[in-house]
Design a protein around this motif. Structure first.
Motif, PDB file in Angstrom:
ATOM      1  N   LEU A 193       0.839  -1.205   0.000  1.00 17.66           N
ATOM      2  CA  LEU A 193       0.000   0.000   0.000  1.00 17.66           C
ATOM      3  C   LEU A 193       0.869   1.248   0.000  1.00 17.66           C
ATOM      4  O   LEU A 193       0.553   2.258  -0.619  1.00 17.66           O
ATOM      5  CB  LEU A 193      -0.888   0.029   1.251  1.00 17.66           C
ATOM      6  N   PHE A 194       1.956   1.170   0.754  1.00 20.81           N
ATOM      7  CA  PHE A 194       2.857   2.319   0.912  1.00 20.81           C
ATOM      8  C   PHE A 194       4.292   1.853   0.620  1.00 20.81           C
ATOM      9  O   PHE A 194       4.598   0.664   0.747  1.00 20.81           O
ATOM     10  CB  PHE A 194       2.822   2.841   2.354  1.00 20.81           C
ATOM     11  N   PRO A 248       1.763  -0.417  -6.499  1.00 20.58           N
ATOM     12  CA  PRO A 248       0.789  -0.054  -5.467  1.00 20.58           C
ATOM     13  C   PRO A 248      -0.444  -0.943  -5.579  1.00 20.58           C
ATOM     14  O   PRO A 248      -0.924  -1.195  -6.681  1.00 20.58           O
ATOM     15  CB  PRO A 248       0.440   1.398  -5.826  1.00 20.58           C
ATOM     16  N   SER A 298      -6.453  -1.511  -1.353  1.00 20.06           N
ATOM     17  CA  SER A 298      -6.575  -1.825   0.071  1.00 20.06           C
ATOM     18  C   SER A 298      -7.730  -2.791   0.283  1.00 20.06           C
ATOM     19  O   SER A 298      -8.493  -3.103  -0.638  1.00 20.06           O
ATOM     20  CB  SER A 298      -6.803  -0.550   0.886  1.00 20.06           C
ATOM     21  N   GLN A 317     -15.103   1.007  -2.361  1.00 17.51           N
ATOM     22  CA  GLN A 317     -14.795   2.009  -3.393  1.00 17.51           C
ATOM     23  C   GLN A 317     -13.842   1.405  -4.418  1.00 17.51           C
ATOM     24  O   GLN A 317     -13.154   0.426  -4.148  1.00 17.51           O
ATOM     25  CB  GLN A 317     -14.194   3.275  -2.771  1.00 17.51           C
ATOM     26  N   VAL A 333      -3.949   1.647  -9.758  1.00 19.76           N
ATOM     27  CA  VAL A 333      -3.797   0.732  -8.619  1.00 19.76           C
ATOM     28  C   VAL A 333      -4.630  -0.530  -8.895  1.00 19.76           C
ATOM     29  O   VAL A 333      -5.813  -0.425  -9.215  1.00 19.76           O
ATOM     30  CB  VAL A 333      -4.283   1.397  -7.310  1.00 19.76           C
ATOM     31  N   MET A 356      -0.007   6.402   9.129  1.00 20.09           N
ATOM     32  CA  MET A 356      -1.328   6.820   9.595  1.00 20.09           C
ATOM     33  C   MET A 356      -1.151   7.809  10.751  1.00 20.09           C
ATOM     34  O   MET A 356      -0.726   7.422  11.851  1.00 20.09           O
ATOM     35  CB  MET A 356      -2.135   5.579  10.013  1.00 20.09           C
ATOM     36  N   THR A 400     -21.116  -0.723   3.164  1.00 21.74           N
ATOM     37  CA  THR A 400     -20.717  -2.101   2.885  1.00 21.74           C
ATOM     38  C   THR A 400     -20.052  -2.609   4.156  1.00 21.74           C
ATOM     39  O   THR A 400     -19.558  -1.817   4.965  1.00 21.74           O
ATOM     40  CB  THR A 400     -19.691  -2.199   1.735  1.00 21.74           C
ATOM     41  N   THR A 401     -20.045  -3.924   4.341  1.00 21.01           N
ATOM     42  CA  THR A 401     -19.362  -4.456   5.518  1.00 21.01           C
ATOM     43  C   THR A 401     -17.989  -4.959   5.118  1.00 21.01           C
ATOM     44  O   THR A 401     -17.740  -5.312   3.961  1.00 21.01           O
ATOM     45  CB  THR A 401     -20.157  -5.599   6.174  1.00 21.01           C
ATOM     46  N   VAL A 405     -18.354   0.226   6.337  1.00 21.92           N
ATOM     47  CA  VAL A 405     -17.651   1.247   5.567  1.00 21.92           C
ATOM     48  C   VAL A 405     -18.698   2.097   4.841  1.00 21.92           C
ATOM     49  O   VAL A 405     -19.595   1.560   4.191  1.00 21.92           O
ATOM     50  CB  VAL A 405     -16.697   0.596   4.529  1.00 21.92           C
ATOM     51  N   GLY A 438     -18.636   8.259  -4.664  1.00 22.86           N
ATOM     52  CA  GLY A 438     -18.177   6.867  -4.603  1.00 22.86           C
ATOM     53  C   GLY A 438     -16.972   6.670  -3.696  1.00 22.86           C
ATOM     54  O   GLY A 438     -16.414   5.576  -3.638  1.00 22.86           O
ATOM     55  N   ARG A 439     -16.567   7.728  -3.004  1.00 22.43           N
ATOM     56  CA  ARG A 439     -15.349   7.625  -2.179  1.00 22.43           C
ATOM     57  C   ARG A 439     -15.698   7.374  -0.707  1.00 22.43           C
ATOM     58  O   ARG A 439     -16.710   7.866  -0.182  1.00 22.43           O
ATOM     59  CB  ARG A 439     -14.495   8.897  -2.276  1.00 22.43           C
ATOM     60  N   VAL A 440     -14.835   6.622  -0.041  1.00 19.03           N
ATOM     61  CA  VAL A 440     -15.068   6.259   1.363  1.00 19.03           C
ATOM     62  C   VAL A 440     -14.933   7.489   2.263  1.00 19.03           C
ATOM     63  O   VAL A 440     -13.976   8.266   2.132  1.00 19.03           O
ATOM     64  CB  VAL A 440     -14.072   5.163   1.792  1.00 19.03           C
ATOM     65  N   VAL A 484     -15.198   4.790   8.365  1.00 22.31           N
ATOM     66  CA  VAL A 484     -15.131   3.353   8.675  1.00 22.31           C
ATOM     67  C   VAL A 484     -15.352   3.217  10.174  1.00 22.31           C
ATOM     68  O   VAL A 484     -14.715   3.912  10.961  1.00 22.31           O
ATOM     69  CB  VAL A 484     -13.758   2.740   8.304  1.00 22.31           C
ATOM     70  N   SER A 502      -8.858   2.800  10.742  1.00 17.66           N
ATOM     71  CA  SER A 502      -8.796   2.066   9.459  1.00 17.66           C
ATOM     72  C   SER A 502      -8.902   2.957   8.234  1.00 17.66           C
ATOM     73  O   SER A 502      -8.246   2.703   7.219  1.00 17.66           O
ATOM     74  CB  SER A 502      -9.912   1.022   9.376  1.00 17.66           C
ATOM     75  N   ILE A 503      -9.713   3.992   8.308  1.00 12.39           N
ATOM     76  CA  ILE A 503      -9.913   4.814   7.111  1.00 12.39           C
ATOM     77  C   ILE A 503      -8.596   5.402   6.609  1.00 12.39           C
ATOM     78  O   ILE A 503      -8.405   5.570   5.401  1.00 12.39           O
ATOM     79  CB  ILE A 503     -10.965   5.922   7.354  1.00 12.39           C
ATOM     80  N   GLN A 504      -7.667   5.662   7.540  1.00 14.45           N
ATOM     81  CA  GLN A 504      -6.392   6.263   7.112  1.00 14.45           C
ATOM     82  C   GLN A 504      -5.518   5.293   6.318  1.00 14.45           C
ATOM     83  O   GLN A 504      -4.572   5.706   5.662  1.00 14.45           O
ATOM     84  CB  GLN A 504      -5.610   6.783   8.331  1.00 14.45           C
ATOM     85  N   MET A 505      -5.842   4.020   6.382  1.00 16.70           N
ATOM     86  CA  MET A 505      -5.072   3.062   5.596  1.00 16.70           C
ATOM     87  C   MET A 505      -5.418   3.206   4.110  1.00 16.70           C
ATOM     88  O   MET A 505      -4.577   2.997   3.240  1.00 16.70           O
ATOM     89  CB  MET A 505      -5.401   1.642   6.061  1.00 16.70           C
ATOM     90  N   THR A 506      -6.663   3.575   3.846  1.00 20.13           N
ATOM     91  CA  THR A 506      -7.121   3.688   2.457  1.00 20.13           C
ATOM     92  C   THR A 506      -7.108   5.132   1.964  1.00 20.13           C
ATOM     93  O   THR A 506      -6.595   5.421   0.886  1.00 20.13           O
ATOM     94  CB  THR A 506      -8.547   3.102   2.336  1.00 20.13           C
ATOM     95  N   ASN A 539      -5.502   8.191   2.156  1.00 19.87           N
ATOM     96  CA  ASN A 539      -4.231   8.656   2.689  1.00 19.87           C
ATOM     97  C   ASN A 539      -3.409   9.261   1.553  1.00 19.87           C
ATOM     98  O   ASN A 539      -3.124   8.585   0.553  1.00 19.87           O
ATOM     99  CB  ASN A 539      -3.488   7.457   3.316  1.00 19.87           C
ATOM    100  N   ARG A 598      -0.310   7.513  -0.064  1.00 22.85           N
ATOM    101  CA  ARG A 598      -0.381   6.249  -0.813  1.00 22.85           C
ATOM    102  C   ARG A 598       0.021   6.455  -2.263  1.00 22.85           C
ATOM    103  O   ARG A 598      -0.596   7.240  -2.974  1.00 22.85           O
ATOM    104  CB  ARG A 598      -1.817   5.718  -0.807  1.00 22.85           C
ATOM    105  N   THR A 636       0.030   5.965  -6.147  1.00 28.68           N
ATOM    106  CA  THR A 636      -1.017   5.491  -7.047  1.00 28.68           C
ATOM    107  C   THR A 636      -0.441   5.096  -8.408  1.00 28.68           C
ATOM    108  O   THR A 636      -1.185   4.812  -9.338  1.00 28.68           O
ATOM    109  CB  THR A 636      -2.097   6.568  -7.267  1.00 28.68           C
TER     110      THR A 636
END
Lengths: 807, 190
Positions: A372-373, A399, A402, A424, A430, A695, B46-47, B61, B68-70, B73, B93-97, B99, B102, B104
């Motif tokens: 991811l990172f 990448p 998630s 999403q 990605v 994070m 969504t779960t 989530v 369409g963006r999260v 969470v 958890s949201i910061q994992m996605t 962020n 990240r 791309t």
């Protein structure tokens, strides 16, 4: 876990040893404290006083690496004071088996040891067989070579004084611990164990767990609600990734990797299919050929499994010293790999001896890292002590999506296979890991078809597209749903099995219907029943339960659990031989005269007709375990780096079969490295921190590398709390902030004061700024002989003041 | 009812129940009923399952329906294991996605270079496949030293991953074994 998270609430005594769940599996503690409120005792045995200790009824501090002394002492206590659950032990374990005359144990070594190869001839530990080939038994347990008597002799040596002198636990604490836990050795009480890497990451890791399994079997705690042997796995899908065999020694469903010399599928099956002549032994692995053929058919659907068997690579042996992580990195350091695919991992921080690992990455021609990172692995070539201009490794960072940008399942410690949905779309550019695998495979097929090459069939014949769905243009894309269907398996032609007719393409209802002739596929027999014609059971969110199920919180309709949705495995052992639950208040299963009710039983046979431990050849729980490479009974040895030159139990200082490299120095009673060290985790970070260090909310709470030090050691070294210090070992060094705390206390070992320090291993040089580096810079390349898992939990270091110019 | 009002009412109800001891929890019943009627309008739920430790806590989530963006969470209160609660990591958890750090795009670092450069996946795919094929073809052993058939690739190591879903693990197993790899390891070993 033989049981599952909710089941902790059913326990009468929870022993937490080799783990710190309040810190590392925080939500599990909801169920621990629920049991405690209902009257259960919670005991924590750990080198450090932690968040778990703070909530426990009893805490005992042991020196890291001395668990077998403490557990061996408990076995001795149970035997001496007859605390075992006699009927269970006699009927369901091998306590009554007679061991052959060749077996012996002298001064730390079992018979059959060859010093030249540092390995045992395990045939010397075999059982004595009757004329039918079944082990001879003496249910009176009086025979001098019965397992029971051998254990009495072996563990009679584990006296309170000896155990105390090695572990540092006081005799009084040992007595209290033994008394509390052994009280579960009755029909109506259940004790459980929660362990994690605090047990596995030792050169005696497997035997730590064996010792506890012996205790659980003697006390009748296996198969019952609130009991079991419960490994707290470290990652959200490390259970699943193990079930799916991303390990050198296994294929999915714990089938064995083929060995050289097994030239045909028949020879391979014969080697790994156990035979029992005992009609009461279910000997479930006798189905091995059905599972291997179905796996091969899942991989190569257009080939006969007999032919496609040749596509599977073969090992020279299953030895951890040859192919597991430590020898793999050693081989990389020797320049013997040209390439590496490193997926969702950060070995530059997670492997032992980070300096060796990081240098090894520089010996590769190419390396692909998918994460991811970016991390210390993707960026190793510009890390500390590296000059990019002299590092050849051609490096790719890909990448990946998630967990909430794709669908698929993960299996938790309790073996629940739980489906995740896509919330999403990933950003442009990605892909999911599944898509990367599939597209790389497509490209390789293209290259082999275009250019030819060495033995291309295993690649070109692989029916990868069966894991995919085609789009409107006919192009295939990886599909988790389709793969989940394949992992369960389907019929490849119309067949009749056990009187039931199935059509080609129908899903196989459970592994009982898998076949050895290519008429079924199953990517993992353990998961057969998860995705049937009824649909994907991992998606189920239904909390309904029968009254019996609700009493112990089985939740059989919530997601799905392997095997065949059995929530507590070995549950036939929760009933007496007539099918009556030992504890009717917390029955797992019960025979109603016609069938079992409650949980899915370990086989539907009537009570008393089959032994309960169906995955074992003889069907009996193994107090005496002749299958491990380092001995049939756990024996005390010091970690390969230790503060003493001798110990109380034998002249054999270390596990003689441990994985290690002769040319790498170890600190044994070495005054340069006088302190025991251990590594661990904190709630706010995860593993190498390759995700959590990016994070901001988590970094704010735990921003920097630290080392926990006792006030006594701080005084000895002149450290102030909060001061920057250096931790150094034979292998390397790093800086850390001294956290001076009463939570760590020196131990009294063989009359001498021994200090310990503890460090989290979450940090790395990439981010955050001034966060420090990996604790694995100082950990050793030694490991358990059965698994090869490195000994991160007990090694020797020095701590000293930091000065300008230090790392 | 607004979410904020709901939370306030819940707090009041809990206080009321606390003060009335074992008496009928009338206020709480009303709140539960009203909460059931609340509809979330702007996001799709969504779960999922937490991506950190192995407890397997349930997540809900929320994604913005128009982008369409999260956007959020949180713990899934229906889930039998966590009943809505999460630890510090799970709650983050949201910061994992979502962020900004990240990457791309695929990145490539040529031998002896001191920096990464951005490359597209098509280019990387072709290059990586070529490298895999070269390493495989050069290091493939049909027989071992004893003359037994082994059909294996000695020159490539595979590491990973417990971070993959089961289905991806199966795909990875199939792919690596089809390449002939025997040095296949991951987190479970260490």
């Amino acid at each position: 876990m033989t049981n599952h998270w909710n089941d902790l609430q059913n326990s009468d005594c929870i022993l937490i040893m080799g783990s710190n769940p309040a810190e590392n599996h925080p939500i599990s503690f909801k169920w621990v404290t629920k049991a405690q409120r209902a009257g259960a005792k919670v005991i924590h045995v750990d080198p450090r006083f932690t968040r778990t200790s703070a909530r426990s009824d009893m805490y005992a501090a042991l020196r890291s690496g001395t668990d077998i002394a403490v557990l061996g002492g408990m076995i001795n206590y149970i035997l001496q004071n007859k605390k075992y659950f006699t009927e269970y032990m006699v009927e369901y374990t091998n306590a009554s088996f007679i061991v052959g005359e060749d077996f012996d144990f002298k001064d730390g070594l079992f018979t059959g040891f060859d010093p030249a190869t540092r390995s045992y001839d395990k045939s010397k530990w075999s059982f004595e067989l009757d004329s039918k080939g079944n082990p001879k038994q003496d249910k009176s347990l009086a025979h001098p070579r019965s397992v029971f008597q051998i254990m009495k002799k072996h563990y009679g040596r584990y006296t309170l004084d000896k155990v105390s002198s090695m572990s540092g636990v006081s005799v009084q604490d040992l007595k209290e611990l033994y008394e509390l836990y052994a009280a579960t050795g009755t029909a109506k009480k259940a004790g459980t164990i929660m362990y994690a890497m605090g047990w596995t990451q030792h050169s005696v890791g497997v035997q730590n767990i064996r010792a506890m399994a012996i205790i659980q079997l003697m006390l009748g705690n296996m198969g019952v609600a609130g009991g079991g042997v419960n490994a707290l796995r470290g990652e959200c899908n490390v259970q699943g990734s193990t079930d799916y065999a991303l390990l050198y020694h296994i294929l999915p469903g714990y089938l064995k990797t083929p060995l050289a010399g097994q030239d045909t599928l028949e020879q391979y099956n014969k080697a790994f299919t156990p035979v029992s002549n005992d009609p009461k032994s279910a000997n479930w692995w006798s189905n091995y050929p059905k599972y291997s053929a179905s796996l091969i058919k899942a991989m190569y659907e257009n080939d006969d499994p007999k032919d496609a068997y040749n596509y599977l690579p073969r090992l020279d042996s299953h030895k951890a010293s040859q192919y597991s992580w430590l020898p793999l990195i050693d081989r990389m350091a020797d320049g013997k790999f040209s390439g590496a695919l490193i997926w969702g991992m950060n070995p530059a921080c997670s492997g032992s001896d980070s300096e060796k690992t990081r240098k090894a990455l520089g010996k590769l021609d190419w390396m692909v890292n998918v994460n991811l990172f970016t991390c210390e692995t993707s960026d190793f070539w510009k890390g500390p002590n590296m000059d990019p201009k002299s590092v050849k490794t051609e490096t790719f960072f890909l990448p990946c999506a998630s967990a909430i940008e794709k669908e698929g399942s993960v299996s938790n410690s309790g073996r629940w296979m739980q489906w995740r949905y896509k919330a999403q779309e990933p950003q442009d550019g990605v892909l999911t890991d599944g898509h990367y695998f599939h597209e790389l495979w497509e490209e390789l097929v293209h290259l082999y078809e275009e250019e030819g090459g060495v033995y291309p069939e295993p690649i070109t014949h692989l029916t990868f597209n069966r894991m995919c769905e085609a789009d409107e243009n006919g192009k295939y894309h990886f599909s988790a749903q389709q793969t989940a269907r394949l992992c369960n398996g389907w019929f490849t032609r119309d067949v009749e099995v056990k009187g039931k007719k199935f059509k080609k393409g129908q899903q196989v209802p459970s592994f009982a219907y898998l076949q050895d002739d290519g008429s079924t596929t199953s990517g993992n027999w353990l998961y057969c029943n998860s995705y049937t014609d009824e649909g994907n059971k991992a998606e189920r969110h239904d909390s309904t339960q029968t009254e019996e199920q609700a009493r112990i919180g089985l939740y059989p309709n919530w997601t799905w659990c392997w095997p065949v949705n059995r929530r507590i495995i070995y549950n036939r052992a929760s009933c007496d031989p007539k099918g009556n639950p030992w504890n009717p208040e917390k029955a797992v299963i019960k025979w109603n005269g016609e069938k079992w009710i409650g949980d899915v039983p370990d086989g539907g046979w009537a009570p008393g007709t089959k032994h309960p431990f169906i995955m074992l050849k003889h069907g009996m729980g193994q107090l005496f375990g002749p299958g491990r490479v380092d001995g049939p009974l756990p024996e005390y040895y010091e970690p390969l780096e230790c503060p003493v030159e001798t110990h109380a139990f034998s002249k054999q200082l270390h596990n003689p079969t441990a994985v290690h490299f002769e040319d790498e120095e170890k600190a044994v009673a070495d005054e340069r490295f006088p302190f025991v060290a251990s590594t661990y985790r904190v709630t706010e970070h995860w593993q190498t921190g390759s995700m959590t260090r990016w994070m901001s909310w988590l970094v704010e709470t735990e921003p920097q590398m630290f080392v926990e030090i006792s006030p006594q050691l701080a005084k000895l070294r002149g450290f102030e709390n909060g001061e920057k210090v250096v931790v150094e070992s034979v292998r390397g060094s790093l800086w850390a902030i001294a956290m001076v705390t009463d939570r760590i206390q020196p131990y009294k070992i063989a009359g001498k004061e021994v200090h310990m320090v503890g460090m989290p291993w979450h940090y790395g040089w990439v981010t955050p700024k001034d966060g420090g580096d990996s604790a694995n810079l100082v950990t050793p390349n030694v490991g358990d002989p059965n698994t090869g898992i490195p000994e991160y939990k007990a090694f020797m270091v020095n701590v000293r003041k930091w000065k300008e110019g230090d790392a | 009812m607004q979410r904020r009002t709901f939370l306030k009412t819940t707090a009041a109800a809990v206080t009321a129940t606390a003060f009335t001891g074992l008496g009928p929890a009338f206020a709480l019943d009303n709140v539960v009923k009203e909460a059931g009627e609340c509809k979330i309008q702007w996001s799709k739920q969504t779960t999922s399952i937490c991506a950190f430790c192995s407890v397997g806590c349930g997540l809900v989530v929320h994604a913005n329906k128009s982008t369409g963006r999260v956007v959020n969470v949180e713990g899934n209160s229906d889930h039998p294991i966590n009943r809505g609660s999460l630890c510090a990591k799970g709650a983050s958890s949201i910061q994992m996605t979502v962020n900004a750090d990240r990457p791309t795009k695929c990145m490539y670092r040529a031998p002896y270079s001191d920096s990464f450069e951005v490359k597209d996946w098509e280019w990387c795919k072709k290059r990586i496949a070529k490298l895999i094929k070269k390493s495989r073809d050069e290091s493939f052993e049909k027989k071992n030293a004893d003359g037994n058939v082994v059909n294996r690739t000695m020159g490539i190591a595979s590491l990973g991953s417990a971070a993959l879903d089961n289905e991806e693990c199966y795909a990875m197993h199939s792919f690596m074994r089809s390449l002939g790899l025997v040095y296949v390891e991951h987190q479970a070993r260490i």
